[in-house]
Design a protein around this motif. Structure first.
Motif, short mmCIF file in Angstrom:
data_model
loop_
_atom_site.label_atom_id
_atom_site.label_comp_id
_atom_site.label_asym_id
_atom_site.label_seq_id
_atom_site.Cartn_x
_atom_site.Cartn_y
_atom_site.Cartn_z
N GLY A 15 0.85 -1.20 0.00
CA GLY A 15 0.00 0.00 0.00
C GLY A 15 0.88 1.23 0.00
O GLY A 15 0.68 2.16 0.78
N GLU A 54 -0.54 2.73 7.15
CA GLU A 54 -1.88 3.29 6.92
C GLU A 54 -2.50 2.75 5.63
O GLU A 54 -3.12 3.50 4.88
CB GLU A 54 -1.82 4.82 6.94
CG GLU A 54 -1.22 5.34 8.24
CD GLU A 54 -1.45 6.82 8.44
OE1 GLU A 54 -2.57 7.27 8.17
OE2 GLU A 54 -0.52 7.50 8.90
N ARG A 101 -4.52 -8.36 -0.61
CA ARG A 101 -5.01 -9.69 -0.19
C ARG A 101 -4.36 -10.80 -1.01
O ARG A 101 -4.53 -11.98 -0.69
CB ARG A 101 -6.52 -9.79 -0.40
CG ARG A 101 -7.36 -8.79 0.38
CD ARG A 101 -8.77 -8.85 -0.22
NE ARG A 101 -9.65 -7.86 0.31
CZ ARG A 101 -9.80 -6.62 -0.20
NH1 ARG A 101 -9.08 -6.21 -1.24
NH2 ARG A 101 -10.67 -5.78 0.33
N GLY A 109 1.31 3.66 -2.10
CA GLY A 109 0.80 4.94 -2.60
C GLY A 109 1.82 5.61 -3.51
O GLY A 109 2.39 4.97 -4.40
N ASN A 155 6.97 6.67 1.89
CA ASN A 155 7.75 5.84 2.82
C ASN A 155 8.57 4.77 2.11
O ASN A 155 9.24 3.98 2.78
CB ASN A 155 6.81 5.20 3.85
CG ASN A 155 6.26 6.24 4.81
OD1 ASN A 155 7.03 7.02 5.39
ND2 ASN A 155 4.95 6.29 4.97
N CYS A 214 -1.40 -4.47 -7.47
CA CYS A 214 -2.08 -5.70 -7.05
C CYS A 214 -2.88 -5.41 -5.79
O CYS A 214 -2.78 -4.33 -5.22
CB CYS A 214 -1.07 -6.81 -6.76
SG CYS A 214 -0.08 -6.44 -5.32
N ASP A 215 -3.64 -6.38 -5.36
CA ASP A 215 -4.42 -6.27 -4.13
C ASP A 215 -3.58 -6.82 -2.97
O ASP A 215 -2.94 -7.87 -3.12
CB ASP A 215 -5.70 -7.11 -4.31
CG ASP A 215 -6.68 -6.94 -3.16
OD1 ASP A 215 -6.29 -6.41 -2.11
OD2 ASP A 215 -7.84 -7.35 -3.33
C1 LIG Z 1 -3.41 6.28 3.32
S1 LIG Z 1 -2.63 5.71 1.85
C2 LIG Z 1 -1.02 5.32 2.48
C3 LIG Z 1 0.04 5.32 1.42
C4 LIG Z 1 1.46 5.06 1.93
N1 LIG Z 1 1.56 3.83 2.70
C5 LIG Z 1 1.93 6.22 2.78
O1 LIG Z 1 2.11 6.05 3.99
O2 LIG Z 1 2.13 7.29 2.21
C6 LIG Z 1 -3.39 4.11 1.65
C7 LIG Z 1 -2.92 3.34 0.43
O3 LIG Z 1 -3.48 2.02 0.48
C8 LIG Z 1 -3.80 1.64 -0.84
N2 LIG Z 1 -4.77 0.53 -0.80
C9 LIG Z 1 -6.08 0.59 -0.41
N3 LIG Z 1 -6.64 -0.63 -0.53
C10 LIG Z 1 -5.67 -1.47 -1.00
C11 LIG Z 1 -5.63 -2.85 -1.33
N4 LIG Z 1 -6.70 -3.64 -1.20
N5 LIG Z 1 -4.48 -3.38 -1.79
C12 LIG Z 1 -3.36 -2.60 -1.92
N6 LIG Z 1 -3.35 -1.28 -1.63
C13 LIG Z 1 -4.48 -0.72 -1.17
C14 LIG Z 1 -4.33 2.90 -1.46
O4 LIG Z 1 -4.34 2.84 -2.88
C15 LIG Z 1 -3.36 3.94 -0.90
O5 LIG Z 1 -2.26 4.11 -1.73
#
Ligand SMILES: C[S@@+](CC[C@H](N)C(=O)[O-])C[C@H]1O[C@@H](n2cnc3c(N)ncnc32)[C@H](O)[C@@H]1O
Ligand SMILES: [Zn+2]
Length: 345
Positions: free
Chosen positions: A122, A192, A176, A124, A128, A173-174
């Protein structure tokens, strides 16, 4: 800059992925379903068991065959996360949080820069992820369900640090179903992000545990219940805060445009990690103050001259991150419990 020797394919011809892919990346990436290694033909990715499973586009491994839930859709509609950009805005919450996260991450650095694998789940737009590249790690993986933020991160690297391109693997990807081999990652971070899985949180966490080496470490940042209540109060009012008081649901965004995520008490989070085979080693956190300061900024309530206090404020936030109790997110470092038991024997 010349093409690094370790790259197997500098595919800039039309119809071919534009960015080169490093050898090490092919050893780590797998089929999302069965975790067999992948072959590629032009930009298509094939699993020997499952057939075509994805494709490479502009250097990003894309496995788009996952179910797009409400959280992913919400981020897709926004062009992905913009946390790197927000972290440049003085007194924005992310600008205050980010150095605290980076300091926590710096303490986790394994000694072997060349071979350690670091996975950001995740990721983004890479706020990080980038520090690991800056610290010299050569095998860094950024995983996110939304390609747009990964693409912006990649653009930034192309512009500012092209030499990093063969040290980063980006994967759409997801969480999960992470298409990476098991037990390879020295460090997994999920900051997050997993809380957007809501009821599927244990599935995302289990995937993170699966990809960790037996002696690897995970760094998780999850929303605290009280932090969620305060955010709701500040941005949406007393009624909105009370409406989530009996649950662990949190809603981001405005009335017409909101997305549900989950939050935890510290006890609940620790129990969740233990239930997935992790042993928490440290519990720290992001203080509540950046949330409040970000709110004051949005209201225009900061005082003239507060900009000059950012340095001192940064020191206070670091201190609170380590020792404070009023936390917006819990930041937990954990190891695989089986490895801890073996180490004690
Ligand atoms: C609050 S942002 C945090 C981004 C990064 N970790 C940071 O701290 O800057 C949440 C991230 O989770 C990703 N996300 C949400 N659901 C997801 C999933 N099922 N699989 C992978 N990434 C996911 C979103 O696309 C987003 O980029
Ligand atoms: Zn397969």
């Amino acid at each position: 800059m010349g093409t690094p020797g370790s790259l197997i394919s500098a595919m800039k011809k039309s119809g071919q992925p534009r960015d080169p892919v490093a050898d090490w990346a092919w050893k780590v990436i797998t089929c999302p379903s069965c975790h067999e290694s992948l072959k590629h033909e032009s930009s298509k990715l094939y699993c020997s068991d499952c057939g075509p499973v994805g494709y490479l586009e502009d250097g990003i491994f894309r496995f788009p065959a996952f179910r797009v839930d409400a959280s992913i859709r919400w981020y897709q509609d926004k062009g992905g996360a913009h946390f790197y950009e927000r972290s440049r805005v003085p007194y924005a919450m992310s600008a205050l949080d980010t150095p605290v996260y980076h300091r926590f991450l710096a303490k986790l650095r394994p000694p072997n820069l060349a071979e350690s694998i670091v996975v950001d789940v995740g990721a983004g737009d890479g706020r990080n992820t980038a520090p690991w590249l800056a610290w010299g790690f050569k095998r860094v993986v950024a995983v996110d369900a939304v390609c747009a933020s990964l693409a912006r991160f990649r653009q930034r690297i192309r512009r500012q640090h092209p030499a990093w391109l063969d040290r980063i693997l980006m994967v759409e990807c997801d969480a999960r179903q992470i298409p990476l081999s098991s037990a390879q990652a020295d460090i997994v971070i999920a900051i997050e992000s997993l809380y957007y899985l809501n009821e599927d949180y244990p599935r995302g966490l289990a995937e993170c545990v699966r990809i960790m080496k037996p002696n690897g470490r995970i760094f998780l940042a999850e929303r605290s219940w009280e932090g969620a209540l305060l955010a709701r109060l500040l941005y949406s009012g007393v009624g909105a805060m009370l409406s989530i008081a009996k649950s662990r649901d949190m809603w981001d965004g405005g009335m017409q445009d909101s997305v549900r995520s989950r939050c935890f008490t510290e006890t609940e989070l620790i129990a969740m990690l233990r239930g997935r085979g992790l042993e928490p080693l440290e519990v720290k956190g992001i203080p509540l103050l950046p949330l409040i300061l970000g709110y004051l900024r949005s209201q225009g309530s900061l005082k003239r001259g507060d900009g000059k206090l950012l340095g001192r404020l940064g020191h206070l936030l670091q201190d609170l991150g380590e020792h404070g109790q009023m936390r917006r997110t819990y930041a937990v470092v954990a190891a695989k419990a089986s490895a801890r038991v073996r180490a004690r024997q």
